[in-house]
Scaffold this active site. Structure first.
Site, mmCIF file in Angstrom:
data_model
loop_
_atom_site.group_PDB
_atom_site.id
_atom_site.type_symbol
_atom_site.label_atom_id
_atom_site.label_comp_id
_atom_site.label_asym_id
_atom_site.label_seq_id
_atom_site.Cartn_x
_atom_site.Cartn_y
_atom_site.Cartn_z
ATOM 1 C CG ASP A 94 -1.131 10.796 7.793
ATOM 2 O OD1 ASP A 94 -1.676 10.523 6.705
ATOM 3 O OD2 ASP A 94 -1.777 11.082 8.816
ATOM 4 C CB ALA B 255 -3.360 5.704 -3.069
ATOM 5 N N GLY C 165 2.379 -1.491 1.015
ATOM 6 C CA GLY C 165 1.237 -1.949 0.215
ATOM 7 C C GLY C 165 1.598 -3.076 -0.740
ATOM 8 C CB THR D 108 -6.268 1.322 -2.709
ATOM 9 O OG1 THR D 108 -6.104 0.463 -1.585
ATOM 10 C CG2 THR D 108 -4.943 1.970 -3.039
ATOM 11 C CE1 TYR E 143 -8.002 4.485 -5.436
ATOM 12 C CE2 TYR E 143 -8.858 3.705 -7.553
ATOM 13 C CZ TYR E 143 -7.820 3.807 -6.641
ATOM 14 O OH TYR E 143 -6.597 3.251 -6.931
HETATM 15 N N1 LIG Z 1 -4.501 -2.421 -6.682
HETATM 16 C C1 LIG Z 1 -4.875 -2.074 -7.891
HETATM 17 O O1 LIG Z 1 -5.572 -2.839 -8.607
HETATM 18 C C2 LIG Z 1 -4.443 -0.747 -8.477
HETATM 19 C C3 LIG Z 1 -4.848 -0.449 -9.792
HETATM 20 C C4 LIG Z 1 -4.446 0.763 -10.339
HETATM 21 C C5 LIG Z 1 -3.683 1.648 -9.600
HETATM 22 N N2 LIG Z 1 -3.343 1.345 -8.323
HETATM 23 C C6 LIG Z 1 -2.550 2.339 -7.595
HETATM 24 O O2 LIG Z 1 -1.304 1.744 -7.282
HETATM 25 C C7 LIG Z 1 -0.848 2.223 -6.025
HETATM 26 C C8 LIG Z 1 -0.500 1.061 -5.120
HETATM 27 O O3 LIG Z 1 -1.673 0.247 -4.931
HETATM 28 P P1 LIG Z 1 -1.656 -1.019 -3.967
HETATM 29 O O4 LIG Z 1 -2.491 -2.058 -4.614
HETATM 30 O O5 LIG Z 1 -0.264 -1.330 -3.548
HETATM 31 O O6 LIG Z 1 -2.451 -0.427 -2.714
HETATM 32 P P2 LIG Z 1 -2.483 -0.951 -1.212
HETATM 33 O O7 LIG Z 1 -2.029 -2.355 -1.121
HETATM 34 O O8 LIG Z 1 -3.834 -0.587 -0.699
HETATM 35 O O9 LIG Z 1 -1.389 -0.060 -0.478
HETATM 36 C C9 LIG Z 1 -1.641 1.290 -0.187
HETATM 37 C C10 LIG Z 1 -0.431 1.854 0.534
HETATM 38 O O10 LIG Z 1 -0.732 3.237 0.792
HETATM 39 C C11 LIG Z 1 -0.486 3.489 2.164
HETATM 40 N N3 LIG Z 1 -1.364 4.546 2.674
HETATM 41 C C12 LIG Z 1 -2.708 4.539 2.826
HETATM 42 N N4 LIG Z 1 -3.120 5.684 3.406
HETATM 43 C C13 LIG Z 1 -1.998 6.420 3.615
HETATM 44 C C14 LIG Z 1 -1.746 7.689 4.195
HETATM 45 N N5 LIG Z 1 -2.736 8.450 4.685
HETATM 46 N N6 LIG Z 1 -0.471 8.134 4.269
HETATM 47 C C15 LIG Z 1 0.560 7.388 3.790
HETATM 48 N N7 LIG Z 1 0.391 6.178 3.234
HETATM 49 C C16 LIG Z 1 -0.880 5.699 3.157
HETATM 50 C C17 LIG Z 1 -0.777 2.169 2.872
HETATM 51 O O11 LIG Z 1 -0.135 2.177 4.137
HETATM 52 P P3 LIG Z 1 -0.793 1.372 5.397
HETATM 53 O O12 LIG Z 1 -0.716 -0.061 5.004
HETATM 54 O O13 LIG Z 1 0.063 1.715 6.548
HETATM 55 O O14 LIG Z 1 -2.196 1.894 5.479
HETATM 56 C C18 LIG Z 1 -0.147 1.181 1.874
HETATM 57 O O15 LIG Z 1 1.237 1.107 2.093
HETATM 58 C C19 LIG Z 1 -1.941 3.145 -5.498
HETATM 59 O O16 LIG Z 1 -1.593 4.464 -5.778
HETATM 60 C C20 LIG Z 1 -3.167 2.752 -6.285
HETATM 61 O O17 LIG Z 1 -4.047 3.848 -6.424
HETATM 62 C C21 LIG Z 1 -3.689 0.161 -7.757
#
Ligand SMILES: NC(=O)c1ccc[n+]([C@@H]2O[C@H](COP(=O)([O-])OP(=O)(O)OC[C@H]3O[C@@H](n4cnc5c(N)ncnc54)[C@H](OP(=O)(O)O)[C@@H]3O)[C@@H](O)[C@H]2O)c1
Length: 290
Positions: free
Chosen positions: A44, A68, A16, A70, A133
């Site tokens: 998973d 997650a 991610g 997301t 979410y």
């Molecule tokens: N982006 C934001 O603005 C933000 C803000 C606050 C908090 N967060 C939190 O920060 C964390 C990282 O966010 P991010 O922006 O890096 O999100 P992201 O780019 O959407 O990455 C999500 C990651 O989770 C994996 N994932 C999704 N479904 C899954 C499953 N069933 N089993 C195992 N892995 C799974 C995805 O793998 P695949 O690519 O293989 O699907 C990807 O590696 C998350 O916990 C999010 O809630 C994000």
């Protein structure tokens, strides 16, 4: 040669936006022996069997749980999936960690709050998510033990994956006019700063809830104008709009979700730079890649 501390880390969500920079940075930290980032098929989160299997075979000292589902609007259409991946999946992670004696660092979000505050949210302020979410991420928080770490962040933008900074750099170069909301206020956070802090918290053996965001607050209108200016385009091409005027979002966005990084400061850790300073650095990097 085995390093002195020899810490082994497993990262969920390693493909991610945050996970990919996290894995790359962890590989360069002294004292870390091994970094594993199983894919979302190998680990998973919706399958107890694969989560326990991966954790028990890797036997990490820490699980940095960045994985997650997301997609905030899609979660409204499929709450079962959101609760399974983000809520129950986090329970499975903790169960696996318990079996091998590992600690967990869980990435959480400003969406756990109701967005109605008039001042920055403290780590201990009452939560009140208004979206599926947000409820599912709060469910994940509730699975953590007192020895685990919860890092809440917001408005994350980095070099990898989809995010607003990348979109805005592209829009700026396209030469069109755009509208951005001026009534959603939050804390923009650049991934490289977030990742450095997560590593510091993990290596320092911290536990409990930490808010981690760049200093200052902004609306998306402010961020859009800032990025247009940073890439040498006319910020006047950005006009303000209210959230009520925008249609197409299933999940309500928090009106105000600025995170007070109180626990960070109070624990003697250095606050992150201002969002302007860090976003300028990120935008310069993104432009190099164009
Ligand atoms: N982006 C934001 O603005 C933000 C803000 C606050 C908090 N967060 C939190 O920060 C964390 C990282 O966010 P991010 O922006 O890096 O999100 P992201 O780019 O959407 O990455 C999500 C990651 O989770 C994996 N994932 C999704 N479904 C899954 C499953 N069933 N089993 C195992 N892995 C799974 C995805 O793998 P695949 O690519 O293989 O699907 C990807 O590696 C998350 O916990 C999010 O809630 C994000």
């Amino acid at each position: 040669m085995k390093s002195r501390l020899g810490i082994k880390i497993l990262v969920t969500g390693g493909s991610g936006q945050v996970g990919s920079e996290l894995v790359a940075s962890l590989l360069n930290v002294g004292g870390i022996e091994d970094v594993h980032a199983p894919s979302s098929i190998e680990l998973d989160l919706s399958s107890r069997e694969t989560v326990l299997g991966a954790i028990c075979s890797i036997r990490p000292d820490w699980v940095i749980h960045a994985g997650a589902w997301t997609q905030v609007d899609a979660c409204e259409d499929n709450p079962q999936k959101a609760y399974l991946v983000n809520g129950l999946g986090s329970r499975f992670v903790v169960q696996g960690a318990e079996m091998v004696g590992a600690r967990v660092c869980y990435l959480s979000t400003d969406y756990v709050f109701d967005g109605n505050s008039k001042r920055p949210y403290l780590e201990w302020d009452p939560v009140g998510p208004r979206t599926v979410y947000g409820v599912s991420k709060l469910a994940g928080e509730m699975e953590m033990r007192s020895s685990d770490l919860i890092v809440r962040t917001s408005w994350v933008m980095g070099e990898f994956g989809h995010n607003m900074a990348k979109t805005l750099v592209r829009l700026a170069k396209a030469g069109e006019r755009h509208r951005f909301v001026n009534d959603q206020i939050g804390s923009p956070t650049v991934v490289s700063d977030l990742v450095a802090l997560i590593i510091e918290l993990v290596m320092g053996g911290h536990s409990g809830i930490f808010h981690v965001s760049n200093a200052g607050e902004a609306s998306w209108f402010d961020v859009a104008r800032f990025i247009f200016e940073a890439v040498g385009e006319d910020p006047g091409r950005i006009t303000p709009v209210s959230s009520a005027e925008l249609i197409g979002y299933k999940a309500p966005r928090p009106g105000y979700s600025v995170l007070d990084n109180f626990a960070l400061r109070g624990s003697g850790l250095k606050a992150l730079p201002s969002w302007r300073e860090s976003l300028f650095r990120l935008v310069s990097k993104l432009q190099e890649g164009l």
